[in-house]
Design an enzyme around this catalytic site. Structure first.
Site, PDB file in Angstrom:
ATOM      1  N   GLU A  97       1.246 -37.353  -1.039  1.00  0.00           N
ATOM      2  CA  GLU A  97       0.642 -36.329  -0.192  1.00  0.00           C
ATOM      3  C   GLU A  97       0.329 -36.868   1.199  1.00  0.00           C
ATOM      4  O   GLU A  97       0.444 -36.140   2.193  1.00  0.00           O
ATOM      5  CB  GLU A  97      -0.638 -35.795  -0.851  1.00  0.00           C
ATOM      6  N   GLY A 114       0.791  -1.231   0.000  1.00  0.00           N
ATOM      7  CA  GLY A 114       0.000   0.000   0.000  1.00  0.00           C
ATOM      8  C   GLY A 114       0.816   1.270   0.000  1.00  0.00           C
ATOM      9  O   GLY A 114       0.321   2.318   0.441  1.00  0.00           O
ATOM     10  N   ASP A 120      10.180 -30.334  -3.681  1.00  0.00           N
ATOM     11  CA  ASP A 120      10.482 -30.544  -2.265  1.00  0.00           C
ATOM     12  C   ASP A 120      11.984 -30.501  -2.026  1.00  0.00           C
ATOM     13  O   ASP A 120      12.460 -29.905  -1.055  1.00  0.00           O
ATOM     14  CB  ASP A 120       9.927 -31.893  -1.799  1.00  0.00           C
TER      15      ASP A 120
END
Length: 648
Positions: free
Chosen positions: A420, A202, A497
């Site tokens: 997974e 911002g 990984d």
């Protein structure tokens, strides 16, 4: 309106040119030059009696001839008795007064046309030289635009989550409104303020808020607008920018991405005489030189303060450096409420819960999250945006869009499920790991599957145990493939990984001092040319023997992570099979559902249905999508872990 005026002026000029050309091929009396008859031929026709009628206008005689020759025109010499000859041949005579001596408007205009054209061209070029930067000979003029936000005005009410930065800039606005409040105690207005922070926090937005709040002229320009291919143009634009500011003082000048022009001098090629350094030198002089620029406040923004020249950062030029960081949980909640004003919300939407689930998100990330949720609700023909849309949008931002149409074989789905499940199971059994958020084998983005572990709160440091646990989690997928399918059947899915684990281990050894053999010494070198970049001019000051120890220590951490993952998966092999089977059946499991399965509780939903929304206590988030690249891994604050079943 300016284009219309230019077009009208161009048409007028073209019309005048055509009129001038027409006048050049006309005789003074209006008769065509090609039809002028010699006077001797005219007298011969009169003697033959072939002239029927004439019109006498001064020295010009025109008329008609019998025999089909049509009209004629000729000039009579002075003293010639033409009228008597015409009367003797019974020629009809008409006489008109000679007005050639009286100039008409068009005659005057056409006679003055060359002078008018010359003056017009001179005025045009003078205005171009004095005009803006986009005109001819105006490339030395400043490209700073005077910002007048009559529509879409931004105020401090539209800025949230960065209260400290807002307070600093609000003080500048108050100084401009009431300088006596500060000057009575000897205070001086800051000459410059540098906004520093990551992308999307911002910085430009809060500068626009200053423009909306301050009742003073506000000039805005980008750092790249100063430098051109012509030598001296950037310095000229800097001078012109401050001259405009002096005329409008008190005023504010905002330079966005100042690192484009404010980099270290003497870095890279070109020595001290290149165009960029001349521009920087002029900027330094204008900000704090012999001539004071009273009333001109400079606000600049950058996300690369490390490459800026030290002379630019000293007090007297940039008196304040305002850090604009990523917001905390309270700031994220305020930012979400700002962006939710324009979105119809459902009754179940809780900004606090979403803020808890999005640690690490910047203001731009939160704006994108709200927009994605609104798009999903519109796609489903809903009248309001509910909590389900925000959860789906968060998953899309963090893990990528689902690719349900992707065709996978049963073997590939089984490999992905065990991969997974290995990540998830290791994550649940290592010390000091983040809670499991979601496990899915639905292809998302560029990955075949994703395991997402997210922190419960904002973290600003990491322990050695946490980093070692992350290494073990990253190798959980590869070790699960080896245990179930054998070493000869492991896939390339662990490449991402391995990349992340190697980056973490290298930083633990070379930057964080987490090796007893090497001690608390930083071996990672930042000595590099800021202009040429990281890969061209980076230097290292590490001996060969030290480099060998570094490599061995990195390998030791990697092997320890693999051993820890193998031990966990071997001990809990039944849970590994159970999680993989559930993933093959349901495709997506939340953290609560994985915990319920490990407790032996059945899942209360049908096959193929989406999991229920995650409980607020387990909801967390990330500012990045998917894997953490090694180059952006923060030294203190951890990134939420997202392990994938395939590389990019």
């Amino acid at each position: 309106m300016n284009n219309i005026g230019k077009n009208v002026a161009l048409l007028v000029v073209i019309g005048l040119l055509m009129a001038a050309l027409y006048n050049m091929f006309q005789s003074p009396g209006g008769a065509p030059m090609q039809s002028m008859m010699p006077f001797s031929d005219f007298m011969a026709r009169v003697e033959e009696g072939k002239v029927t009628d004439v019109l006498i206008k001064g020295n010009l005689i025109s008329g008609h001839i019998e025999g089909g020759n049509g009209e004629f025109a000729t000039y009579t010499p002075e003293g010639a008795s033409v009228v008597d000859k015409l009367l003797s041949k019974n020629v009809k005579i008409r006489v008109q007064p000679d007005d050639s001596g009286t100039p008409t408007f068009w005659n005057v205009l056409l006679s003055w046309f060359p002078m008018i054209l010359l003056v017009s061209v001179y005025i045009f070029f003078m205005r171009q030289m004095q005009g803006g930067s986009g005109k001819a000979m105006g490339f030395g003029r400043s490209r700073a635009r005077l910002l007048t936000e009559k529509t879409g005005k931004v105020t401090f009410e539209d800025v949230a989550g960065i209260e400290e930065a807002k307070q600093e800039l609000q003080e500048v606005v108050e100084f401009l409104r009431d300088p006596q409040k500060f000057q009575r105690l000897g205070g001086k207005i800051p000459k410059g303020m540098l906004l520093v922070g990551p992308p999307g926090t911002g910085k430009t937005l809060i500068a626009r808020a200053v423009a909306g709040e301050a009742n003073v002229p506000f000039f805005t320009i980008s750092g790249s607008d100063f430098v051109e291919m012509f030598v001296g143009v950037g310095a000229s634009r800097v001078r012109d920018m401050f001259e405009q500011g002096k005329k409008q003082a008190p005023c504010i000048i905002f330079i966005d991405e100042i690192d484009a022009v404010g980099r270290h001098r003497g870095a890279g090629l070109g020595g001290g005489n290149d165009e960029r350094e001349q521009t920087l030198n002029q900027l330094l002089v204008e900000m704090d030189g012999f001539e004071a620029n009273e009333g001109v406040i400079l606000i600049a923004a950058t996300n690369r303060p490390d490459v800026l020249d030290p002379a630019l950062l000293r007090p007297g030029r940039f008196d304040r450096q305002v850090v604009v960081p990523n917001p905390d949980i309270a700031g994220r909640e305020k930012i979400l409420r700002v962006h939710m004003r324009k979105v119809p919300l459902g009754d179940d939407v809780d900004a606090r819960t979403i803020a808890r689930g999005t640690p690490g998100f910047s203001g731009a990330d939160l704006a994108n999250l709200v927009n994605e949720a609104a798009l999903m609700a519109a796609r489903n023909n809903k009248n309001a945006v509910g909590m389900a849309e925000f959860e789906s949008a968060k998953d899309k931002v963090m893990m990528g869009a689902e690719r349900r149409s992707m065709v996978m074989t049963d073997k590939e789905r089984s490999l992905t499920a065990y991969h997974e499940a290995g990540h998830a199971l290791v994550g649940l059994n290592v010390p000091q790991s983040d809670p499991l958020h979601k496990v899915t084998i639905i292809p998302r983005g560029r990955a075949l599957g994703v395991t997402m572990s997210l922190p419960e709160r904002d973290k600003y440091s990491q322990t050695k145990t946490e980093l070692e646990s992350r290494l073990a989690i990253m190798f959980g997928g590869r070790i699960a493939e080896e245990i179930i399918f054998g070493k000869e059947n492991v896939t390339t899915g662990a490449s991402s990984d391995i990349q992340q684990a190697t980056a973490i281990a290298r930083r633990m050894i070379m930057e964080f001092g987490m090796s007893d053999k090497l001690g608390r010494v930083r071996y990672s070198s930042n000595e590099q040319e800021v202009f040429l970049g990281h890969s061209v001019a980076q230097t290292t000051n590490i001996s060969e023997s030290t480099a060998q120890i570094i490599d061995s220590e990195i390998r030791r951490l990697i092997e320890e992570g693999e051993a820890k993952a193998r031990s966990i998966l071997t001990t809990h092999i039944d849970n590994l099979h159970m999680l993989a089977k559930a993933l093959l059946e349901y495709e997506t499991l939340s953290g609560d559902e994985v915990a319920a399965l490990l407790r032996g509780e059945p899942l209360d939903r049908k096959e193929g249905h989406e999991p229920p929304p995650v409980a607020p206590a387990a909801v967390s988030g990330t500012g990045k999508r998917g894997s953490v690249p090694p180059s952006t891994l923060p030294p203190l604050a951890p990134e939420p872990l997202a392990t994938r079943s395939m590389a990019d």
